[in-house]
Design a protein around this motif. Structure first.
Motif, PDB file in Angstrom:
ATOM      1  N   GLN A 194     -79.860  -3.977   7.313  1.00 33.04           N
ATOM      2  CA  GLN A 194     -78.926  -3.790   6.203  1.00 33.04           C
ATOM      3  C   GLN A 194     -78.076  -5.039   5.993  1.00 33.04           C
ATOM      4  O   GLN A 194     -77.842  -5.458   4.851  1.00 33.04           O
ATOM      5  CB  GLN A 194     -78.040  -2.575   6.464  1.00 33.04           C
ATOM      6  N   ARG A 195     -77.627  -5.656   7.089  1.00 33.13           N
ATOM      7  CA  ARG A 195     -76.790  -6.856   6.974  1.00 33.13           C
ATOM      8  C   ARG A 195     -77.561  -8.018   6.370  1.00 33.13           C
ATOM      9  O   ARG A 195     -77.048  -8.766   5.541  1.00 33.13           O
ATOM     10  CB  ARG A 195     -76.257  -7.235   8.355  1.00 33.13           C
ATOM     11  N   PHE A 196     -78.812  -8.144   6.771  1.00 31.51           N
ATOM     12  CA  PHE A 196     -79.617  -9.291   6.376  1.00 31.51           C
ATOM     13  C   PHE A 196     -80.168  -9.178   4.958  1.00 31.51           C
ATOM     14  O   PHE A 196     -80.125 -10.125   4.176  1.00 31.51           O
ATOM     15  CB  PHE A 196     -80.768  -9.445   7.388  1.00 31.51           C
ATOM     16  N   LEU A 197     -80.680  -7.997   4.583  1.00 26.85           N
ATOM     17  CA  LEU A 197     -81.436  -7.882   3.335  1.00 26.85           C
ATOM     18  C   LEU A 197     -80.946  -6.797   2.379  1.00 26.85           C
ATOM     19  O   LEU A 197     -81.558  -6.592   1.335  1.00 26.85           O
ATOM     20  CB  LEU A 197     -82.922  -7.625   3.653  1.00 26.85           C
ATOM     21  N   CYS A 198     -79.880  -6.109   2.736  1.00 30.67           N
ATOM     22  CA  CYS A 198     -79.419  -5.020   1.869  1.00 30.67           C
ATOM     23  C   CYS A 198     -77.970  -5.180   1.426  1.00 30.67           C
ATOM     24  O   CYS A 198     -77.475  -4.339   0.674  1.00 30.67           O
ATOM     25  CB  CYS A 198     -79.598  -3.676   2.570  1.00 30.67           C
ATOM     26  N   ASN A 199     -77.293  -6.201   1.876  1.00 29.11           N
ATOM     27  CA  ASN A 199     -75.915  -6.440   1.449  1.00 29.11           C
ATOM     28  C   ASN A 199     -75.879  -7.663   0.558  1.00 29.11           C
ATOM     29  O   ASN A 199     -75.335  -8.701   0.920  1.00 29.11           O
ATOM     30  CB  ASN A 199     -74.990  -6.649   2.666  1.00 29.11           C
TER      31      ASN A 199
END
Length: 465
Positions: A194-199
């Motif tokens: 989530q931190r890398f590719l969803c925020n």
């Protein structure tokens, strides 16, 4: 708190202890900041100054202090000319999706003239090729005897979705990172994904020059027979589509997903009215990253002048000899092809041994050999050099002299204090501080704007606490 502004949190100039590409201890240096609400126009400006993002962490590499210099690469969608291996990649997938039975029946029910077949064979239309087998657009005429619609061998779907974190996406990402990149499972928790590719960037839909355009961060999802097989992470901006990352199910790595996704994204660029397609960074020292330059005509961002130059054979020859190339600097010093040859002649025997001229990448390599931009969101394993950013002569940033001229404007930049904005010039001690004092608020703000460029003085604020 004021709305519509980017809250910038400077993390400073840092040097990584190990290169994420060549895995040596030489490392790379970058200027970092984080931002949870980056304005889309600000990010467009940053990309055109050599920046990229990983989640909510933004970074500008120092190409002059890098074992693997990162050059921003882009192409104009309308000028794209597909090469044979790129056409073959998407044609191979399309043939698989349709299957011989569908093709045979479609040829009987919807016959084409010789001229139409010849035109289709001789002229490659990237948009037509991208949509040819998408189930929602696929012609399915009824059979004369059965009265039933003919169906392809497989159901292929491509959808543009928000960059949300779902179990389906995370499972594909986890399999990709562990099988293709040999990462431990512990590195790719759902929170890491989530931190890398969803925020990413906040999504919005605007009318620009009469066209309705989606802006922000999205996932382009590829499904085969209902199963998610690949995801392209995209940033959509007013005049550009930026490819952030690609991951796919290792069970389907036989397809050239790097080429296939890029062709779909170029088609999307053309169809939706975006002007440019950005493929991230071109890293000439890493052979697996050179495939990006095969999408032509591509242009690289000059690290010093921030102008765009064609990635032609002459440029490649320079990169074969020197890791760091600035065309504008070469022009200033009257560097010519003859001078480059002299550089090779004067090189030491060790340099001659390390010289590897540009070779045409084999079109037979699958995308399992390709690399995409590394995850740099975890910057804990870095060193912070002493001194001011202005001491490092980092290419592509404002000089101390240029920043001095902007000092009055810098004073009007906001500082976020709890939920309020205070102008920097109203802070006690502001007039006494100097822009090259890195431990003062003025020095921190000056380094930030020197790295981001003066346009980010508008509609942005500094956050330090």
């Amino acid at each position: 708190m004021a709305t519509g502004i980017s809250i910038l949190k400077p993390l400073g100039y840092q040097r990584s202890k190990q290169c994420g590409y060549c895995k040596t201890d030489n490392g790379n240096s970058s200027y970092y900041m984080s931002c949870d609400n980056m304005r889309i126009d600000h990010y467009q400006e940053l990309m055109d100054r050599g920046w990229r993002r990983s989640g909510t962490t933004y970074y500008k590499p120092d190409l002059s202090r890098s074992c693997c210099p990162h050059y921003t690469i882009r192409l104009k969608g309308a000028d794209f000319k597909a090469k044979k291996e790129q056409r073959s990649a998407i044609n191979k997938l399309n043939d698989f999706v349709l299957g011989p039975e569908y093709k045979r029946k479609a040829a009987m029910l919807c016959p084409q003239s010789r001229d139409a077949k010849r035109q289709k064979r001789d002229k490659f239309d990237v948009t037509e090729a991208a949509h040819r087998t998408e189930y929602s657009r696929l012609p399915r005429p009824e059979g004369k005897r059965t009265g039933k619609s003919i169906e392809p061998a497989h159901k292929f779907e491509v959808t543009l979705e928000g960059d949300s974190c779902t179990q389906e996406k995370h499972e594909v990402m986890l399999r990709y990172q562990t099988k293709i990149h040999k990462d431990p499972e512990s590195r790719w928790t759902e929170a890491s994904f989530q931190r890398f590719l969803c925020n990413g960037l906040n999504r919005q839909t605007l009318k620009i020059k009469g066209k309705t355009m989606k802006l922000g961060s999205y996932h382009q999802c590829y499904r085969l027979d209902g199963k998610l097989v690949a995801v392209g992470v995209l940033d959509l901006m007013p005049h550009a589509v930026s490819s952030v990352y690609l991951f796919y199910d290792p069970d389907y790595q036989g397809w050239d997903w790097g080429k296939i996704s890029a062709l779909h994204e170029i088609a999307f660029t053309l169809e939706k009215g975006y002007q440019y397609y950005y493929m991230g960074y071109y890293i000439h020292t890493i052979p697996k990253m050179r495939y990006k330059g095969r999408f032509e005509p591509s242009f690289l961002l000059d690290p010093e002048s921030l102008e765009w130059h064609s990635l032609d054979n002459e440029f490649r020859q320079k990169l074969d000899i020197r890791k760091y190339v600035s065309v504008s600097a070469d022009q200033k010093t009257a560097t010519s092809v003859d001078a480059i040859r002299l550089l090779v002649q004067d090189a030491s025997p060790e340099q001659h041994k390390s010289y590897q001229p540009h070779k045409k990448e084999s079109s037979s390599k699958g995308d399992s050999a390709y690399e995409v931009d590394s995850d740099i969101s975890d910057i804990d394993d870095t060193d912070i050099p002493q001194g001011s950013l202005f001491d490092y002569n980092m290419p592509g940033i404002l000089t101390k002299k240029e920043m001095k001229k902007l000092e009055p404007n810098l004073g009007h930049m906001g500082l976020l204090v709890r939920t309020s904005l205070v102008e920097l010039e109203d802070i006690r001690g502001w007039e006494d501080w100097k822009i090259d004092e890195p431990n003062t608020i003025k020095g921190i703000a000056a380094e930030l704007i020197a790295a981001t460029g003066p346009k980010l003085l508008e509609d942005s604020a500094l956050a330090l606490f």
